[in-house]
Design a protein around this motif. Structure first.
Motif, PDB file in Angstrom:
ATOM      1  N   LYS A  43       0.807  -1.228   0.000  1.00 45.15           N
ATOM      2  CA  LYS A  43       0.000   0.000   0.000  1.00 45.15           C
ATOM      3  C   LYS A  43       0.840   1.278   0.000  1.00 45.15           C
ATOM      4  CE  LYS A  43      -3.870  -2.299   0.547  1.00 45.15           C
ATOM      5  NZ  LYS A  43      -4.529  -2.720  -0.627  1.00 45.15           N
ATOM      6  N   MET A  44       2.121   1.151  -0.358  1.00 43.98           N
ATOM      7  CA  MET A  44       2.993   2.319  -0.434  1.00 43.98           C
ATOM      8  C   MET A  44       3.510   2.481  -1.853  1.00 43.98           C
ATOM      9  SD  MET A  44       5.181   1.948   3.066  1.00 43.98           S
ATOM     10  CE  MET A  44       6.097   3.415   2.711  1.00 43.98           C
ATOM     11  N   GLU A  45       3.762   3.709  -2.247  1.00 39.08           N
ATOM     12  CA  GLU A  45       4.378   3.981  -3.545  1.00 39.08           C
ATOM     13  C   GLU A  45       5.891   3.969  -3.360  1.00 39.08           C
ATOM     14  OE1 GLU A  45       2.946   7.617  -5.217  1.00 39.08           O
ATOM     15  OE2 GLU A  45       0.854   7.009  -5.018  1.00 39.08           O
ATOM     16  N   VAL A  46       6.581   3.218  -4.217  1.00 39.08           N
ATOM     17  CA  VAL A  46       8.038   3.122  -4.161  1.00 39.08           C
ATOM     18  C   VAL A  46       8.595   3.606  -5.491  1.00 39.08           C
ATOM     19  CG1 VAL A  46      10.000   1.574  -3.847  1.00 39.08           C
ATOM     20  CG2 VAL A  46       7.872   1.143  -2.585  1.00 39.08           C
ATOM     21  N   ARG A  47       9.440   4.617  -5.436  1.00 42.22           N
ATOM     22  CA  ARG A  47      10.030   5.177  -6.659  1.00 42.22           C
ATOM     23  C   ARG A  47      11.183   4.297  -7.122  1.00 42.22           C
ATOM     24  NH1 ARG A  47      10.487  11.395  -6.087  1.00 42.22           N
ATOM     25  NH2 ARG A  47      12.629  10.905  -6.539  1.00 42.22           N
ATOM     26  N   VAL A  48      11.227   4.030  -8.425  1.00 43.37           N
ATOM     27  CA  VAL A  48      12.351   3.309  -9.028  1.00 43.37           C
ATOM     28  C   VAL A  48      13.122   4.346  -9.827  1.00 43.37           C
ATOM     29  CG1 VAL A  48      13.064   1.468 -10.578  1.00 43.37           C
ATOM     30  CG2 VAL A  48      11.036   1.166  -9.146  1.00 43.37           C
ATOM     31  N   GLU A  49      14.360   4.596  -9.402  1.00 47.16           N
ATOM     32  CA  GLU A  49      15.157   5.654 -10.005  1.00 47.16           C
ATOM     33  C   GLU A  49      16.239   5.077 -10.907  1.00 47.16           C
ATOM     34  OE1 GLU A  49      16.672   7.846  -6.673  1.00 47.16           O
ATOM     35  OE2 GLU A  49      14.698   8.693  -6.199  1.00 47.16           O
ATOM     36  N   ALA A  50      16.637   5.872 -11.880  1.00 50.10           N
ATOM     37  CA  ALA A  50      17.751   5.507 -12.755  1.00 50.10           C
ATOM     38  C   ALA A  50      19.029   5.526 -11.909  1.00 50.10           C
ATOM     39  CB  ALA A  50      17.852   6.481 -13.912  1.00 50.10           C
ATOM     40  N   SER A  51      19.805   4.472 -12.004  1.00 54.39           N
ATOM     41  CA  SER A  51      21.033   4.371 -11.210  1.00 54.39           C
ATOM     42  C   SER A  51      22.212   5.029 -11.906  1.00 54.39           C
ATOM     43  CB  SER A  51      21.347   2.907 -10.931  1.00 54.39           C
ATOM     44  OG  SER A  51      21.486   2.206 -12.146  1.00 54.39           O
ATOM     45  N   THR A  52      22.021   5.409 -13.161  1.00 53.40           N
ATOM     46  CA  THR A  52      23.084   6.046 -13.941  1.00 53.40           C
ATOM     47  C   THR A  52      22.444   6.896 -15.030  1.00 53.40           C
ATOM     48  OG1 THR A  52      25.146   5.592 -15.146  1.00 53.40           O
ATOM     49  CG2 THR A  52      23.300   4.141 -15.615  1.00 53.40           C
ATOM     50  N   ALA A  53      23.230   7.771 -15.625  1.00 51.44           N
ATOM     51  CA  ALA A  53      22.734   8.576 -16.747  1.00 51.44           C
ATOM     52  C   ALA A  53      22.908   7.787 -18.037  1.00 51.44           C
ATOM     53  CB  ALA A  53      23.507   9.889 -16.828  1.00 51.44           C
ATOM     54  N   GLY A  54      21.997   7.965 -18.965  1.00 48.81           N
ATOM     55  CA  GLY A  54      22.087   7.288 -20.250  1.00 48.81           C
ATOM     56  C   GLY A  54      20.747   7.238 -20.945  1.00 48.81           C
ATOM     57  N   ARG A  55      20.635   6.314 -21.895  1.00 47.15           N
ATOM     58  CA  ARG A  55      19.390   6.138 -22.652  1.00 47.15           C
ATOM     59  C   ARG A  55      18.672   4.895 -22.135  1.00 47.15           C
ATOM     60  NH1 ARG A  55      17.649   8.496 -26.900  1.00 47.15           N
ATOM     61  NH2 ARG A  55      19.672   9.356 -27.427  1.00 47.15           N
ATOM     62  N   LEU A  56      17.388   5.050 -21.850  1.00 43.21           N
ATOM     63  CA  LEU A  56      16.566   3.915 -21.436  1.00 43.21           C
ATOM     64  C   LEU A  56      16.324   3.071 -22.680  1.00 43.21           C
ATOM     65  CD1 LEU A  56      14.941   2.549 -19.190  1.00 43.21           C
ATOM     66  CD2 LEU A  56      13.039   4.039 -19.790  1.00 43.21           C
ATOM     67  N   THR A  57      17.027   1.939 -22.778  1.00 39.14           N
ATOM     68  CA  THR A  57      16.946   1.156 -24.010  1.00 39.14           C
ATOM     69  C   THR A  57      15.833   0.124 -24.006  1.00 39.14           C
ATOM     70  OG1 THR A  57      18.704  -0.259 -23.164  1.00 39.14           O
ATOM     71  CG2 THR A  57      19.350   1.467 -24.679  1.00 39.14           C
ATOM     72  N   SER A  58      15.410  -0.316 -22.821  1.00 44.89           N
ATOM     73  CA  SER A  58      14.293  -1.266 -22.798  1.00 44.89           C
ATOM     74  C   SER A  58      13.625  -1.278 -21.441  1.00 44.89           C
ATOM     75  CB  SER A  58      14.766  -2.679 -23.153  1.00 44.89           C
ATOM     76  OG  SER A  58      15.520  -3.223 -22.097  1.00 44.89           O
ATOM     77  N   LEU A  59      12.354  -1.637 -21.450  1.00 40.58           N
ATOM     78  CA  LEU A  59      11.587  -1.876 -20.230  1.00 40.58           C
ATOM     79  C   LEU A  59      11.020  -3.279 -20.330  1.00 40.58           C
ATOM     80  CD1 LEU A  59       9.564   1.421 -19.665  1.00 40.58           C
ATOM     81  CD2 LEU A  59      11.461   0.547 -18.312  1.00 40.58           C
ATOM     82  N   THR A  60      11.181  -4.046 -19.280  1.00 40.63           N
ATOM     83  CA  THR A  60      10.664  -5.418 -19.301  1.00 40.63           C
ATOM     84  C   THR A  60       9.444  -5.561 -18.405  1.00 40.63           C
ATOM     85  OG1 THR A  60      12.211  -6.023 -17.550  1.00 40.63           O
ATOM     86  CG2 THR A  60      12.926  -6.401 -19.811  1.00 40.63           C
ATOM     87  N   ALA A  61       8.972  -4.452 -17.864  1.00 38.57           N
ATOM     88  CA  ALA A  61       7.818  -4.479 -16.966  1.00 38.57           C
ATOM     89  C   ALA A  61       6.675  -3.689 -17.582  1.00 38.57           C
ATOM     90  CB  ALA A  61       8.207  -3.877 -15.615  1.00 38.57           C
TER      91      ALA A  61
END
Length: 104
Positions: free
Chosen positions: A67-85
């Motif tokens: 019941k809580m919102e958890v932020r998923v942050e980028a661990s490095t700078a770059g281009r987001l090349t894919s999402l598997t979720a």
């Protein structure tokens, strides 16, 4: 009386669904970093699409866990090349949710 009603409706026992085994994740190519789930939960909202430039600390998606919102942050700078979720997907802690390719 109530127990008999439950039994008649097939509600007198509960079996938890089997959890599928963890899938093997392919090794990352050079210059790529995984975005991993910090906690188990479900994907609530995706805030960055594949192809987007991200900076370290940018929020890529939001999970719902207990019941809580958890932020998923980028661990490095770059281009987001894919999402598997995808939104609504149940995920486990440490599961790969996407890949960021660094610009080196």
């Amino acid at each position: 009386m109530e127990r008999e009603d439950w039994a008649a409706k097939g509600l007198n026992s509960f079996e938890e669904p089997e959890t599928p085994p963890a899938t093997e994740e392919a090794p990352l190519p050079p210059g790529a970093r995984a975005i991993a789930a910090p906690v188990p939960g479900s994907i609530w909202k995706i805030l960055a699409e594949p192809g987007a430039q991200v900076k370290r600390g940018d929020v890529v998606m939001i999970l719902e866990s207990m019941k809580m919102e958890v932020r998923v942050e980028a661990s490095t700078a770059g281009r987001l090349t894919s999402l598997t979720a995808r939104p609504g997907q149940i995920i486990r802690a440490g599961q790969r949710l996407g890949i960021i390719t660094t610009e080196s």
